[in-house]
Design a protein around this motif. Structure first.
Motif, PDB file in Angstrom:
ATOM      1  N   ALA A 216       1.432   7.684   6.933  1.00 29.84           N
ATOM      2  CA  ALA A 216       1.783   8.997   6.400  1.00 29.84           C
ATOM      3  C   ALA A 216       0.567   9.837   6.071  1.00 29.84           C
ATOM      4  O   ALA A 216       0.663  10.843   5.367  1.00 29.84           O
ATOM      5  N   GLY A 217      -0.616   9.466   6.564  1.00 37.40           N
ATOM      6  CA  GLY A 217      -1.834  10.221   6.325  1.00 37.40           C
ATOM      7  C   GLY A 217      -2.775   9.455   5.434  1.00 37.40           C
ATOM      8  O   GLY A 217      -3.555   8.619   5.889  1.00 37.40           O
ATOM      9  N   SER A 218      -2.683   9.706   4.133  1.00 37.71           N
ATOM     10  CA  SER A 218      -3.581   9.032   3.192  1.00 37.71           C
ATOM     11  C   SER A 218      -3.099   7.646   2.811  1.00 37.71           C
ATOM     12  O   SER A 218      -3.824   6.874   2.198  1.00 37.71           O
ATOM     13  N   ASP A 219      -1.875   7.314   3.155  1.00 37.03           N
ATOM     14  CA  ASP A 219      -1.299   6.023   2.790  1.00 37.03           C
ATOM     15  C   ASP A 219      -0.226   5.656   3.821  1.00 37.03           C
ATOM     16  O   ASP A 219       0.080   6.441   4.717  1.00 37.03           O
TER      17      ASP A 219
ATOM     18  N   ASN B 138      10.176  10.103   4.768  1.00 39.22           N
ATOM     19  CA  ASN B 138      10.927   9.875   3.535  1.00 39.22           C
ATOM     20  C   ASN B 138      11.444  11.206   3.025  1.00 39.22           C
ATOM     21  O   ASN B 138      10.769  12.239   3.100  1.00 39.22           O
ATOM     22  N   ALA B 139      12.669  11.188   2.504  1.00 43.46           N
ATOM     23  CA  ALA B 139      13.259  12.395   1.926  1.00 43.46           C
ATOM     24  C   ALA B 139      12.915  12.520   0.442  1.00 43.46           C
ATOM     25  O   ALA B 139      12.883  13.616  -0.103  1.00 43.46           O
ATOM     26  N   LYS B 140      12.667  11.399  -0.211  1.00 40.02           N
ATOM     27  CA  LYS B 140      12.325  11.385  -1.624  1.00 40.02           C
ATOM     28  C   LYS B 140      10.882  10.928  -1.797  1.00 40.02           C
ATOM     29  O   LYS B 140      10.338  10.219  -0.951  1.00 40.02           O
ATOM     30  N   ALA B 141      10.265  11.348  -2.896  1.00 38.17           N
ATOM     31  CA  ALA B 141       8.900  10.903  -3.189  1.00 38.17           C
ATOM     32  C   ALA B 141       8.865   9.380  -3.254  1.00 38.17           C
ATOM     33  O   ALA B 141       9.701   8.757  -3.915  1.00 38.17           O
ATOM     34  N   THR B 142       7.913   8.785  -2.541  1.00 36.15           N
ATOM     35  CA  THR B 142       7.876   7.327  -2.386  1.00 36.15           C
ATOM     36  C   THR B 142       6.470   6.810  -2.642  1.00 36.15           C
ATOM     37  O   THR B 142       5.480   7.425  -2.230  1.00 36.15           O
ATOM     38  N   LYS B 143       6.392   5.662  -3.287  1.00 38.72           N
ATOM     39  CA  LYS B 143       5.108   5.023  -3.525  1.00 38.72           C
ATOM     40  C   LYS B 143       4.656   4.318  -2.257  1.00 38.72           C
ATOM     41  O   LYS B 143       5.388   3.511  -1.686  1.00 38.72           O
ATOM     42  N   GLY B 144       3.447   4.624  -1.793  1.00 41.38           N
ATOM     43  CA  GLY B 144       2.927   4.050  -0.572  1.00 41.38           C
ATOM     44  C   GLY B 144       2.434   2.623  -0.746  1.00 41.38           C
ATOM     45  O   GLY B 144       2.384   2.088  -1.861  1.00 41.38           O
ATOM     46  N   VAL B 145       2.037   2.000   0.338  1.00 45.17           N
ATOM     47  CA  VAL B 145       1.559   0.616   0.327  1.00 45.17           C
ATOM     48  C   VAL B 145       0.333   0.471  -0.565  1.00 45.17           C
ATOM     49  O   VAL B 145       0.170  -0.542  -1.270  1.00 45.17           O
TER      50      VAL B 145
ATOM     51  N   GLY C 166      -0.394   2.478  -3.112  1.00 47.12           N
ATOM     52  CA  GLY C 166      -0.169   2.953  -4.478  1.00 47.12           C
ATOM     53  C   GLY C 166      -0.063   4.451  -4.652  1.00 47.12           C
ATOM     54  O   GLY C 166       0.328   4.910  -5.733  1.00 47.12           O
ATOM     55  N   SER C 167      -0.377   5.245  -3.658  1.00 47.85           N
ATOM     56  CA  SER C 167      -0.294   6.690  -3.827  1.00 47.85           C
ATOM     57  C   SER C 167       1.147   7.158  -3.647  1.00 47.85           C
ATOM     58  O   SER C 167       1.960   6.493  -3.000  1.00 47.85           O
TER      59      SER C 167
END
Length: 824
Positions: free
Chosen positions: A689-692, A789-796, A798-799
């Motif tokens: 997803a870019g940064s994470d 993702n449609a909702k804000a999600t914690k990445g692998v 941590g972001s």
């Protein structure tokens, strides 16, 4: 939302506009005529019933002629000795219906050693004459069509085993007809439904010798009817709800003198109002086909088509917009100053011309040559409304300067009509040699294709009524030095070279057939963007992909067959966005960067069984592994109401499942049909997803419903006829994280008709009523895009990764259409 050819879209305000609909008196009139015609039934029934029985008991295929052994239209070693590829050259009735295909035209006999389904004239002629190919094949196993309107005139969105239309190869008369860069099929521009002889869907794999390089999800093959040996013609007139009307006329030359040449020319006109929201469309279409046959398997065909369609697109909502506005999420019906959402500014204009000459020559008793040259020209423009600043706009990465625009709104913005006059020309030659002996069929072929695409978008200011001031073809808005203000100035070129070799061994008195094939595609692409500051100015990529294939089939009896196969396919990245930056006057930086250039590659296995006879059954189990799986997403540009598309590389995907069909031939004038599929498709990797990374490994793949099914029933006694079809589509996830989905839905269609014996010079005049979406089901038919993702999600790592909603296709509502047709 309006989306142009390359994905730029505009989100619009919500305004309900009353729809201009034709009175339902047309449908009631049809019912009255059908009931009144019953007085003729007793007198005509005997002769018609006898004729229908005679046709249904005939051993000849529906068209009356078998496919030539040497690859009649779509050369395929897999089907070199099959009888399933047929073309309509004559039938019991003027519309081509012969009532010989099981399942009412939904289950023709198949013999290829892979999953394969199809429709014939027995089904096509009884559907709405306004339908495109996508709307016609929705009852076949594994096929999910995203209905956008009940007429079937707009939209080409579908998925097969979780693969969308851009991952499916489309062939017409053996020629590739989809956009060779974006892979959009535009099936409504190719051929009129009245001239469509058959459609075959190969779920999962293309032919070894098919001229395709995107068919990781399968192949759809369309065949046009063949010209009649006798002079005559066919006339059809259609009217119905939503101010729909279509007029179609085909004239047959018959055999011209003693030359052996015969042909037809047809023309149709169609117009309609959008079923929801303001606007509508018109379509003009011409088909022509001439053929010369001689000797043993020699033929030369000349096929021509021209299409001009202009229509107002439908707005596609997010889930939040759908829950709030439902079907009223539409363009504005009336223009006010500064309203870029006015429907008159947002249109799609698709023009297409196709010329092809598939030819087949018998060089000796064992050697045949197939040659198929073609030329396809597609052009726009697409247009949409957009507000731009007179003093603070950008031309590429630099300031555009004062544009001296009049008719400004209070915030210094001017309403314009963006014009995207894309122009694409493709040509190619597919040729093959087929060497046959008693025990062996060897095919060697070469396909070359060249495509050039040019696109210089521009802006034209509107007047107080919302009309473009200077029109499409006059002077657009320019910057101070005289250059045209444009978000992209693209020139794209592509060359493809494909070699293929396949060998089929026939053993055990031809009961056992084993095929080994190899295909290698070399694809070269380069694109330039002349917008100031474009970086890179030029982008190029070369692809080389080897694709081995293996097939084996065994005839248990003359009516039973088992098969197994292992196939591969690849798809070069789709759309120009992958290779070029895109700009917008509202931003000093590119709004779209070049994407991932890795090709998609699939490896699949199938095992299946089929039986044909009075009852017909087919079942197949499949497994696919896909690398660099690509999907398309859309996102809002900051500070604007525009959406931009981007191909996303999801990584690996695994799909496995089972599909089945069951149908009967004519039984007391009835012919039922049943199909279904179970699909389990999962994402193999976490999504970048870019940064994470989003933790998507193991999640269900978007647009992959677990269960789909269809029930069909046809009745035809030669005088009265009818069709009923019901489709079920299970819940589908629309994000990689499975945090948003669309509901399951059921839709149904019905056909009622009456066929006379003769009325003066009219042969079998017919009146037909088509009812689409009987219950006026209010539903979303599919996702036109997917997001991570449609909702804000914690990445692998941590972001927090911000969510973005997918965009959905609103399923078409109810429509009633009456057709009066006759042969002559």
């Amino acid at each position: 939302m309006f989306r142009n050819r390359y994905g730029i879209a505009v989100a619009l305000r919500f305004h309900e506009q009353p729809m201009n609909k034709t009175s339902f008196r047309i449908a009631l009139l049809c019912s009255t005529v059908v009931i009144g015609a019953a007085s003729e039934y007793a007198e005509a029934r005997t002769s018609h019933t006898q004729r229908a029985h005679a046709v249904s008991k005939s051993s000849a295929p529906q068209t009356g002629t078998k496919a030539k052994p040497a690859l009649r239209h779509s050369p395929s070693t897999l089907e070199a000795r099959s009888d399933e590829s047929v073309h309509v050259t004559g039938a019991a009735y003027g519309d081509g219906v012969s009532n010989t295909t099981p399942g009412g035209g939904l289950m023709p006999v198949q013999t290829a050693p892979r999953s394969q389904s199809g429709i014939t004239r027995d089904f096509i002629a009884k559907m709405s004459p306004t339908s495109n190919v996508q709307a016609l094949i929705g009852n076949l196993p594994g096929v999910v069509t995203y209905s956008q309107d009940p007429l079937g005139v707009s939209g080409d969105s579908l998925n097969i085993r979780g693969m969308n239309e851009e991952q499916i190869g489309y062939l017409f008369e053996g020629i590739p007809i989809a956009d060779p860069i974006r892979y959009a099929p535009y099936t409504g521009t190719i051929v009129d439904t009245e001239n469509l002889g058959s459609v075959t869907v190969s779920q999962g794999s293309p032919d070894v010798d098919a001229p395709l390089y995107n068919a990781v999800g399968g192949q759809i093959t369309m065949s046009e009817i063949n010209p009649s040996h006798k002079a005559g013609g066919y006339l059809s007139l259609t009217g119905g709800t939503h101010s729909t009307n279509k007029e179609f006329l085909r004239l047959e030359t018959g055999e011209i003198g003693h030359s052996g040449i015969r042909g037809f020319v047809s023309y149709s006109h169609m117009s309609w109002n959008n079923w929801r929201g303001p606007g509508g469309g018109t379509r003009h279409h011409t088909d022509a086909k001439f053929i010369k046959e001689w000797g043993d398997g020699n033929s030369v065909s000349a096929v021509f088509g021209y299409n001009a369609t202009k229509y107002t697109s439908y707005m596609n909502p997010t889930m939040a917009a759908w829950n709030k506005y439902g079907r009223s999420y539409n363009y504005d019906g009336h223009y006010t100053l500064g309203d870029a959402n006015y429907y008159g500014l947002n249109q799609s204009i698709n023009n297409a011309m196709t010329v092809m000459a598939p030819s087949h020559f018998t060089l000796s008793n064992h050697l045949k040559l197939n040659v198929a040259p073609y030329y396809v020209h597609m052009f726009g423009p697409a247009v949409w409304g957009q507000n731009i600043s007179s003093a603070n706009s950008y031309f590429g990465t630099g300031a555009a300067g004062n544009l001296n625009l009049s008719n400004l709104t209070s915030d210094g913005m001017a309403t314009t009509q963006a014009v995207d006059p894309w122009n694409q020309k493709s040509s190619g030659l597919n040729t093959s040699l087929v060497w046959s002996t008693k025990y062996n069929t060897l095919t060697f072929g070469y396909w070359y294709a060249y495509t050039q695409h040019e696109e210089l978008a521009n802006y034209i200011q509107t007047d107080a009524q919302g009309n473009s001031v200077s029109g499409f073809n006059n002077d657009p808005i320019r910057v101070a030095d005289g250059r045209i203000l444009t978000p992209w100035d693209l020139n794209f070129k592509q060359q493809s070279n494909t070699l293929y070799l396949a060998d089929t061994v026939h053993l055990l008195n031809d009961r056992l057939q084993i095929t080994g094939g190899f295909k290698a595609t070399m694809l070269s692409r380069q694109g330039t963007n002349l917008v100031p500051g474009a970086d890179p100015y030029k982008n190029a990529k070369n692809y080389f992909e080897p694709m081995p294939e293996f097939y084996a089939s065994y005839k248990l009896t003359d009516h039973d067959q088992i098969y197994i196969n292992g196939t591969t396919a690849f798809r070069a990245p789709g759309s120009v966005e992958v290779y070029s930056q895109l700009f917008d006057p509202s931003s000093s930086t590119a709004v779209e960067q070049p994407g991932n250039l890795k090709p998609e590659y699939s490896i699949g296995e199938e095992i299946g069984y089929r039986h044909h006879g009075f009852y017909n059954a087919a079942i197949s189990f499949f497994n696919y592994n896909i690398t660099n799986h690509q999907v398309t997403s859309y996102g809002y540009l900051p500070g604007t109401n525009s959406l931009v598309s981007e191909p996303l590389n999801v990584g690996g995907e695994t799909a496995r499942g089972v599909q089945a069909e069951l149908a009967l031939g004519n039984w007391h004038h009835f012919s039922p049909y049943l199909s279904g599929q179970y699909l389990h498709a999962t994402i193999d990797n976490n999504y970048n997803a870019g940064s994470d990374y989003l933790p998507t490994a193991g999640k269900k793949a978007p647009s992959s419903p677990k269960f789909t099914g269809s029930i069909g029933l046809r009745y035809d006694d030669g005088t009265f006829f009818g069709n009923f079809a019901l489709r079920y589509v299970d819940t589908q996830y629309t994000t990689f994280m499975n945090d948003q989905s669309l509901h399951s839905y059921v839709t149904s269609n019905m056909t009622l008709g009456y066929r006379m014996q003769k009325l003066g010079p009219a042969k079998h005049p017919t009146i037909q009523l088509n009812l689409v979406n009987l219950g006026d089901n209010n539903y979303l038919s599919g996702a036109s895009s997917a997001t991570g993702n449609a909702k804000a999600t914690k990445g692998v790592y941590g972001s927090t990764i911000k969510g973005a909603s997918p965009v959905y296709v609103v399923g078409g509502g109810f429509a009633a259409l009456v057709s009066v047709s006759t042969g002559f």
